[in-house]
Design an enzyme around this catalytic site. Structure first.
Site, short mmCIF file in Angstrom:
data_model
loop_
_atom_site.label_atom_id
_atom_site.label_comp_id
_atom_site.label_asym_id
_atom_site.label_seq_id
_atom_site.Cartn_x
_atom_site.Cartn_y
_atom_site.Cartn_z
N ASN A 212 -11.62 -19.71 -9.28
CA ASN A 212 -10.70 -19.88 -8.14
C ASN A 212 -9.88 -18.61 -7.88
OD1 ASN A 212 -11.72 -22.42 -8.15
ND2 ASN A 212 -9.84 -23.45 -8.82
N HIS B 41 -6.16 -10.23 41.66
CA HIS B 41 -7.03 -11.29 42.21
C HIS B 41 -8.42 -10.75 42.55
CE1 HIS B 41 -3.22 -13.50 42.73
NE2 HIS B 41 -2.78 -12.35 43.20
N SER C 176 -36.70 -4.44 33.17
CA SER C 176 -37.33 -5.75 33.34
C SER C 176 -38.82 -5.62 33.07
CB SER C 176 -37.10 -6.22 34.77
OG SER C 176 -38.07 -7.15 35.14
N LYS D 141 -35.51 -2.03 37.58
CA LYS D 141 -34.29 -2.55 36.98
C LYS D 141 -33.71 -1.69 35.85
CE LYS D 141 -33.05 -6.66 37.36
NZ LYS D 141 -31.74 -7.05 37.75
N ASN E 279 -30.75 -2.74 33.38
CA ASN E 279 -29.87 -3.88 33.11
C ASN E 279 -28.88 -3.60 31.97
OD1 ASN E 279 -31.17 -5.48 35.03
ND2 ASN E 279 -32.71 -6.16 33.55
N GLU F 109 -23.95 -7.37 27.89
CA GLU F 109 -24.01 -8.83 28.05
C GLU F 109 -24.07 -9.53 26.69
OE1 GLU F 109 -26.39 -9.13 32.31
OE2 GLU F 109 -27.51 -8.57 30.53
N1 ARG Z 1 -17.95 -20.34 -4.65
C1 ARG Z 1 -16.60 -20.80 -4.62
C2 ARG Z 1 -15.85 -20.32 -3.40
O1 ARG Z 1 -16.32 -19.51 -2.67
C3 ARG Z 1 -15.84 -20.29 -5.82
C4 ARG Z 1 -15.97 -21.14 -7.01
C5 ARG Z 1 -14.93 -22.09 -7.24
N2 ARG Z 1 -15.61 -23.31 -7.42
C6 ARG Z 1 -15.05 -24.42 -7.98
N3 ARG Z 1 -15.81 -25.43 -8.06
N4 ARG Z 1 -13.82 -24.44 -8.41
O2 ARG Z 1 -14.75 -20.77 -3.14
#
Ligand code: ARG
Length: 493
Positions: A107, A153, A274, A280, A282, A287
């Site tokens: 995390n 406008h 084209s 053409k 383009n 785009e």
């Molecule tokens: N792959 C996860 C993400 O991108 C990170 C891992 C955390 N996964 C978890 N089960 N705590 O957030």
């Protein structure tokens, strides 16, 4: 690798492929290795891991950094790039490899990698923006005397210059650069050490890892550290605003290159033709760019929608925010790079632009202003006289070049009962587009000297921003070098 403990089974079929983020988080490969290195260096400095084990892990990490992403197995058997890298390390370094994850979690690891990538992304996006802003300003500099109708406008309003018009875009791009500069400071804080959510009881040193990874500081609260992605929403919002400009510029260049306008011609290398209509030319590239801005608007809404229903703190939903964020930024940055090249290479048909300001009555505001100044009439009365004049001229098919003092007096008498007695010379010069432009010397107006100053001020502002960007790039390169020498110090000890 991590399922063996708590879980009795492998994933059901298809679940691994469904949940794995390896397709897109391989973009974090290098950042993840650097994060691993910083964490391991800190662990050994804090006496949490012994130098022998740390050395084994760090030399594998060095090898991996050199070998690149091709060295690891990127199959969806791994939940993500972090697991793929850790599996490689454990395979190469044996049990020592298993010590890397001490006092941390995926995390805080992914949160750190993402912020490192976001720093680079913001700098890349900012550079691309400075490219477009300078292309606009350089063209503006050359065209402070090229007349162009200013539209409101989408109707001719008053004469201005191409320099004034392009500088208007540059102003907006500069504001976006300013927003990105602010965003960078909010990104540049390190979540590492937050671990899963409440930090760890190991005596880790968060300030040290932040320093090793070149962050300006630590992202404090560990719950916030693992789960905050508001910087992604912020940068996606900045990107959406930039995309509004990209799309407007594309739209205008497309319209200007039609045979009806003929104001510009795109370089052949930026156009298509084209398969059936041989004549053409383009504006396909513009785009496509205009269409791709949709991904920035959609991206912003997706990011916000994914974030809005998440309780504290880490939820796997966060994984799904990353690819949307990556694509949003990538798409805008590549459009900006190409758009600057398109703007720098367009052929500007100054004659056509100048001619568009002739005979279109767009100088009549100036004529009303002159009547006010010379005759001390209220502006409303002058507006009425000139409005009646235009209506008569159009009804009677009089050429604008034939509007003179007599005609103006005839109308003035009808409207006010008295004549004005302006000289023909005064009437003619009021109606001359270039003179109307030159008379607008007020701050922000199109008078050539005013514009020249505005453009050079903006170019100066741009070079200050360019300097900040390059200082930040240098600092990041430098911190990477310092990290690698900290790794070497552990290896040599
Ligand atoms: N792959 C996860 C993400 O991108 C990170 C891992 C955390 N996964 C978890 N089960 N705590 O957030």
């Amino acid at each position: 690798m991590i399922r063996d403990g708590r879980l009795g089974k492998e994933f059901d079929s298809g679940v691994a492929a469904f949940t794995s983020s390896i397709d897109f988080d391989s973009a974090l490969f290098e950042y993840d290795i650097l994060t691993d290195m910083a964490h391991m260096v800190m662990l050994v400095e804090q006496d949490i891991v012994d130098p022998g084990d740390a050395g084994k892990v760090l030399s594998v990490l060095k090898k991996l950094l050199d070998g690149g992403i091709g060295s690891i197995d990127l199959s969806a058997d791994f939940e993500d790039v972090h697991m793929a890298i850790e599996a490689y390390i454990i395979r190469e370094a044996g049990d020592a490899g298993g010590r890397l994850h001490t006092g941390r979690s995926r995390n805080d690891q992914v949160a750190t990698d993402l912020r490192m990538k976001a720093r680079d992304d913001v700098l890349f996006l900012s550079k691309a923006l400075t490219g477009l802003a300078s292309a606009m300003l350089e063209a503006a500099e050359k065209h402070t005397l090229t007349l162009l109708p200013a539209y409101t406008h989408l109707q001719h309003a008053q004469p201005t210059t191409l320099g004034h018009h392009f500088t208007a875009y540059a102003e907006s791009l500069l504001r976006s650069l300013d927003r990105l500069e602010g965003a960078y400071a909010r990104v540049d804080l390190c979540p590492l050490g937050a671990a899963a959510v409440t930090t760890t009881s190991f005596p880790i040193n968060r300030e040290r890892t932040a320093e090793l990874l070149g962050f300006a500081g630590v992202l404090h609260n560990s719950m916030d550290a693992v789960s905050s992605r508001d910087y992604m929403a912020e940068i996606a919002a900045d990107t959406a605003i930039i995309s509004v400009d990209i799309s407007r510029i594309c739209e205008e260049l497309i319209v200007w290159s039609t045979s009806e306008f003929g104001f510009i011609e795109l370089d052949d290398s930026h156009t298509s033709t084209s398969s059936i209509m041989p004549q053409k030319k383009n504006p396909d590239i513009l785009e496509i760019m205009r269409a791709r801005t949709a991904s920035a608007f959609g991206g912003l809404i997706s990011v916000l929608t994914m974030l809005r229903s998440l309780p504290q703190s880490y939820n796997r939903d966060l994984q799904e925010v990353s690819p949307v964020f990556f694509n949003t930024v990538d798409s805008a940055a590549s459009s900006l790079v190409l758009l600057s090249r398109i703007v720098s290479s367009i052929k500007i048909n100054s004659d056509v632009m100048n001619a568009a300001c002739t005979g279109d009555f767009s100088t009549t505001t100036e004529l009303a202003d002159v009547i006010v100044r010379e005759k001390n009439l209220p502006f409303r009365t002058a507006h009425q006289i000139v409005g009646a004049l235009v209506s008569q001229v159009l009804d009677e098919g009089i050429a604008s070049a034939d509007v003179n003092s007599n005609l103006l007096d005839r109308i003035a008498k009808e409207v006010t009962g008295g004549s004005l007695g302006l000289s023909d010379e005064t009437v003619r010069s009021a109606l001359t587009p270039l003179l109307a432009v030159k008379a607008r010397k007020v701050i922000g107006g199109p008078a050539p000297e005013t514009m020249e100053k505005a453009i050079s001020d903006r170019l100066r502002a741009l070079s200050v921003i360019e300097k900040t960007i390059s200082e930040r790039e240098t600092a990041l390169r430098q911190s990477r070098k310092s990290l690698l020498s900290a790794v070497d110090s552990v290896l040599e000890a």
